[in-house]
Design a protein around this motif. Structure first.
Motif, PDB file in Angstrom:
ATOM      1  N   ALA A 281       0.504  -1.238   0.556  1.00  0.00           N
ATOM      2  CA  ALA A 281       0.177  -0.238   0.006  1.00  0.00           C
ATOM      3  C   ALA A 281       0.792   0.997  -0.133  1.00  0.00           C
ATOM      4  N   PHE A 282       1.818   0.928   0.405  1.00  0.00           N
ATOM      5  CA  PHE A 282       2.715   2.862   1.118  1.00  0.00           C
ATOM      6  C   PHE A 282       3.529   2.684  -0.320  1.00  0.00           C
ATOM      7  N   ILE A 283       4.170   1.664  -0.777  1.00  0.00           N
ATOM      8  CA  ILE A 283       4.694   1.861  -2.173  1.00  0.00           C
ATOM      9  C   ILE A 283       3.763   2.144  -3.047  1.00  0.00           C
ATOM     10  N   THR A 284       2.745   1.120  -3.173  1.00  0.00           N
ATOM     11  CA  THR A 284       2.161   2.382  -4.294  1.00  0.00           C
ATOM     12  C   THR A 284       1.923   3.017  -4.466  1.00  0.00           C
ATOM     13  N   TYR A 285       1.336   3.781  -3.387  1.00  0.00           N
ATOM     14  CA  TYR A 285       0.890   5.861  -3.569  1.00  0.00           C
ATOM     15  C   TYR A 285       2.581   6.240  -3.226  1.00  0.00           C
ATOM     16  N   SER A 307       8.759 -10.146  -4.049  1.00  0.00           N
ATOM     17  CA  SER A 307       9.736 -10.899  -3.977  1.00  0.00           C
ATOM     18  C   SER A 307      11.157  -9.780  -3.230  1.00  0.00           C
ATOM     19  N   ILE A 308      11.017  -9.091  -1.809  1.00  0.00           N
ATOM     20  CA  ILE A 308      12.288  -8.979  -1.289  1.00  0.00           C
ATOM     21  C   ILE A 308      11.753  -9.311  -0.272  1.00  0.00           C
ATOM     22  N   ILE A 309      10.754  -9.768   0.319  1.00  0.00           N
ATOM     23  CA  ILE A 309      10.274  -9.716   1.451  1.00  0.00           C
ATOM     24  C   ILE A 309      10.370 -11.751   1.662  1.00  0.00           C
ATOM     25  N   THR A 310      10.455 -12.533   0.039  1.00  0.00           N
ATOM     26  CA  THR A 310      10.413 -13.796   0.758  1.00  0.00           C
ATOM     27  C   THR A 310      11.584 -14.586   0.091  1.00  0.00           C
ATOM     28  N   THR A 311      12.475 -13.078  -0.318  1.00  0.00           N
ATOM     29  CA  THR A 311      14.005 -12.889  -1.033  1.00  0.00           C
ATOM     30  C   THR A 311      13.969 -14.249  -1.733  1.00  0.00           C
ATOM     31  N   ALA A 317      10.665  -4.300 -12.784  1.00  0.00           N
ATOM     32  CA  ALA A 317      11.211  -2.947 -12.722  1.00  0.00           C
ATOM     33  C   ALA A 317      12.899  -2.934 -11.592  1.00  0.00           C
ATOM     34  N   ASN A 318      13.549  -1.522 -12.002  1.00  0.00           N
ATOM     35  CA  ASN A 318      14.404  -1.269 -11.221  1.00  0.00           C
ATOM     36  C   ASN A 318      13.905   0.228 -10.363  1.00  0.00           C
ATOM     37  N   PHE A 319      13.991  -0.672  -9.344  1.00  0.00           N
ATOM     38  CA  PHE A 319      13.400  -0.012  -8.323  1.00  0.00           C
ATOM     39  C   PHE A 319      14.440   0.692  -7.263  1.00  0.00           C
ATOM     40  N   ASP A 320      15.553   0.574  -8.342  1.00  0.00           N
ATOM     41  CA  ASP A 320      17.210   1.324  -7.579  1.00  0.00           C
ATOM     42  C   ASP A 320      17.009   2.420  -8.322  1.00  0.00           C
ATOM     43  N   LEU A 321      15.468   3.143  -8.789  1.00  0.00           N
ATOM     44  CA  LEU A 321      15.250   4.368  -9.613  1.00  0.00           C
ATOM     45  C   LEU A 321      14.034   5.519  -8.889  1.00  0.00           C
ATOM     46  N   TRP A 322      13.284   4.360  -7.906  1.00  0.00           N
ATOM     47  CA  TRP A 322      11.974   4.691  -6.754  1.00  0.00           C
ATOM     48  C   TRP A 322      12.649   5.633  -6.006  1.00  0.00           C
ATOM     49  N   PRO A 323      11.151   6.137  -5.885  1.00  0.00           N
ATOM     50  CA  PRO A 323      11.849   7.229  -4.016  1.00  0.00           C
ATOM     51  C   PRO A 323      12.639   6.444  -3.239  1.00  0.00           C
ATOM     52  N   ALA A 328      13.682   2.617   0.648  1.00  0.00           N
ATOM     53  CA  ALA A 328      14.033   2.417   2.358  1.00  0.00           C
ATOM     54  C   ALA A 328      13.111   0.992   2.953  1.00  0.00           C
ATOM     55  N   ILE A 329      11.861   0.918   2.336  1.00  0.00           N
ATOM     56  CA  ILE A 329      10.996   0.108   2.387  1.00  0.00           C
ATOM     57  C   ILE A 329      11.411  -1.504   2.527  1.00  0.00           C
ATOM     58  N   LEU A 330      12.241  -1.532   0.861  1.00  0.00           N
ATOM     59  CA  LEU A 330      12.831  -2.532   0.229  1.00  0.00           C
ATOM     60  C   LEU A 330      13.434  -2.879   1.195  1.00  0.00           C
ATOM     61  N   VAL A 331      14.161  -2.400   1.479  1.00  0.00           N
ATOM     62  CA  VAL A 331      15.579  -2.602   2.241  1.00  0.00           C
ATOM     63  C   VAL A 331      15.336  -3.031   3.852  1.00  0.00           C
ATOM     64  N   MET A 332      14.039  -2.809   4.160  1.00  0.00           N
ATOM     65  CA  MET A 332      13.639  -3.064   5.723  1.00  0.00           C
ATOM     66  C   MET A 332      13.437  -4.476   5.137  1.00  0.00           C
ATOM     67  N   LEU A 333      12.815  -5.032   4.172  1.00  0.00           N
ATOM     68  CA  LEU A 333      11.750  -5.906   4.028  1.00  0.00           C
ATOM     69  C   LEU A 333      13.365  -6.807   3.935  1.00  0.00           C
ATOM     70  N   MET A 334      14.369  -6.691   3.403  1.00  0.00           N
ATOM     71  CA  MET A 334      15.483  -7.957   3.212  1.00  0.00           C
ATOM     72  C   MET A 334      15.967  -8.230   4.303  1.00  0.00           C
ATOM     73  N   PHE A 335      15.750  -7.564   5.343  1.00  0.00           N
ATOM     74  CA  PHE A 335      16.118  -8.541   6.679  1.00  0.00           C
ATOM     75  C   PHE A 335      15.183  -8.800   6.846  1.00  0.00           C
ATOM     76  N   CYS A 336      14.219  -8.380   7.124  1.00  0.00           N
ATOM     77  CA  CYS A 336      12.664  -9.076   7.898  1.00  0.00           C
ATOM     78  C   CYS A 336      12.633 -10.522   7.010  1.00  0.00           C
ATOM     79  N   GLY A 337      12.820 -10.390   6.138  1.00  0.00           N
ATOM     80  CA  GLY A 337      12.319 -11.911   5.463  1.00  0.00           C
ATOM     81  C   GLY A 337      11.378 -12.634   5.605  1.00  0.00           C
ATOM     82  N   ALA A 338      10.841 -14.422   5.600  1.00  0.00           N
ATOM     83  CA  ALA A 338       9.735 -14.922   5.216  1.00  0.00           C
ATOM     84  C   ALA A 338       9.437 -14.944   6.577  1.00  0.00           C
TER      85      ALA A 338
END
Length: 500
Positions: A281-285, A307-311, A317-323, A328-338
């Motif tokens: 919801a946050f990233i969509t907005y 893709s990221i939370i389940t690793t 998409a090239n999310f390196d170009l995202w806001p 930051a949300i994606l990086v936090m999800l990297m550590f969170c995991g499934a």
């Protein structure tokens, strides 16, 4: 230490790998590719070594968690070393270091690649890359337990050493049956995804390799643009299955046996879906202005979050170009995991829940010093040993993560590259940000840095300690002491034969 049993297990692992290597061989026959010969050669090497290592059955086939960790770590190293040989023999990845990096990334379901032109690979190589994800997703030792049962407590010690999550238990009284149930669910979900993708119009080869990558939450794509070139409805199918494979498989067991209250009452699973929904919801907005419409933004956000939370590591998409907020949300999800007990990587949602509840418990003890409370999950008190193990895991994770980032810093790359490269490998994700973003690869790192990242991939997949225990001096002292004892026993037997 029961080295004979460890040797016996490693022999069986090589035999299993030999059989699994036949799938790319058959693929090569179908597509008339000469590279299949090298997979057959590697299979022959594995079967011969495996046969020699299992020729003599151990007298004592019971061992404990220590041996389970050593056997698990060595099994994954053996799998990776022998699994990379076809790439080296065929010269499709001529460098042994690069081939080993790609193979470890496959088996650990990381998906970080050194390849600059993935579409130049043969069909059998592409299939083997994706198949390593499927093998590593559930674990080769879980498969071994399903077909070669051990005695006593050996089953649970092997499973605990390989399975992701804070704790592992039996689904049913017999561990062999638990392993078979897990692989049955795993195989069934994989087959269902393949069928749905084919019905959606995806070619058979693409459907199989994509499903292998999704099931193992690995993310090796067979196209240069990962998954961006496929139709939107296919992206949604993969998004759904990525999220499903990140669910604790105990929930599927409960559903399978109509224990729906237990399945939907799992606190970890509920938290997992809440995190996904909130992140999407946050990233969509946040990215709506960069997309063609709200549905396009929702599609991209859901796919990348899944893709990221389940690793898994697939990208549309090239999310390196995202806001920056979305990054930051994606990086936090990297550590969170499934979830624990899934094929996903990361720290795991259950550990984060336990850590959070422990903090709340400590705060309450400051406010009410005489109160006695226990950390609970699913309404049941958690043993102190589990809480302690969670705290130790997090601290060890931080130490390894920091040391790895420091080791990579000597190459002079920017901090975002080094930080997310380590985050992407130790959490078994694949792509990071900056120079290791979804549109890039890891080939620019030096061989030393690649070995650091390979260690991180193995440590992350094996929950740190089964790999770290290999570096403990006590293990090597016991190993050499056992070898010395065997040599003394052999000398005594020779003396007795001479006296006769």
């Amino acid at each position: 230490m029961n080295t004979s049993m460890i040797r016996y297990i490693l022999g069986h692992v090589l035999k299993i790998e030999a059989i699994l290597l036949l799938l790319p061989c058959l693929t090569a026959v179908y597509y008339q590719e000469i590279q299949g010969v090298y997979y057959l050669l590697t299979a022959a090497i594995c079967i011969v070594l495996g046969f020699l290592m299992t020729l003599r059955k151990p007298k004592n086939n019971v061992f404990y968690l220590k041996e389970g960790c050593v056997a698990t770590a060595l099994s994954w190293i053996f799998l990776s070393v022998f699994g990379c040989l076809p790439f080296v023999f065929s010269r499709e990845i001529p460098s042994f270091t690069n081939a080993l990096f790609e193979t470890i990334s496959g088996f650990t379901t990381t998906g970080a690649s050194i390849l600059e032109d993935v579409e130049a690979l043969s069909h059998c190589a592409l299939l083997w890359r994706s198949f390593t994800h499927w093998i590593g997703g559930m674990g080769v030792l879980v498969f071994l337990l399903a077909i070669v049962p051990m005695s006593g407590g050996s089953n649970i010690n092997l499973m605990r050493a390989e399975s992701p999550g804070p704790s592992v238990g039996k689904l049913v009284p017999k561990m062999v049956s638990s392993a078979r149930i897990l692989y049955g669910i795993y195989f069934g979900l994989t087959l269902l995804e393949i069928v749905l993708l084919i019905l959606g119009g995806m070619p058979l080869f693409d459907s199989v390799t994509t499903s292998f990558g999704t099931a193992g939450t690995g993310g090796f794509g067979i196209k240069a643009d990962s998954f961006a070139g496929y139709a939107v409805h296919l992206q949604w199918i993969v998004t759904i299955f990525m999220i499903l494979f990140g669910v604790n498989f105990n929930a599927y067991y409960f559903i399978l046996f109509h224990q729906f209250r237990k399945a939907f009452g799992m606190e970890e699973v509920r938290a997992y879906f809440v995190i996904i929904i909130a992140s999407v919801a946050f990233i969509t907005y946040n990215i709506r202005s960069m997309c063609t419409g709200v549905f396009d933004a929702l599609t991209q956000a859901a796919f990348q979050v899944g893709s990221i939370i389940t690793t898994t590591g697939f990208a549309t998409a090239n999310f390196d170009l995202w806001p920056k907020a979305s990054q930051a949300i994606l990086v936090m999800l990297m550590f969170c995991g499934a979830c624990a007990g899934s094929t996903g990587g990361g720290i795991k949602v259950s550990r984060l829940l336990i850590a959070g509840k422990t903090v709340v418990k400590e705060l309450r003890s400051y406010i009410h010093p005489k109160i006695i409370t226990k950390v609970k999950m699913d309404g049941k008190p958690i043993e102190h040993e589990v809480v302690r193990a969670t705290n130790v895991y997090v601290m060890t994770f931080v130490v390894i993560f920091t040391a790895s980032v420091f080791a990579l810093s000597f190459e002079g790359h920017d901090l975002v590259t080094n930080f997310t490269a380590v985050a992407a490998t130790i959490n078994n994700i694949g792509p990071g940000l900056s120079l290791v973003g979804p549109a890039a690869n890891f080939n620019f790192f030096s061989p030393i840095s690649k070995y650091v990242l390979m260690f991180d991939m193995l440590a992350g997949r094996l929950e740190l300690f089964p790999l770290l225990i290999l570096f403990h001096p006590t293990i090597w002292r016991e190993l050499f002491a056992h070898k010395a004892q065997e040599r003394r026993a052999a000398r005594e037997r020779r003396k007795e034969r001479k006296q006769r």
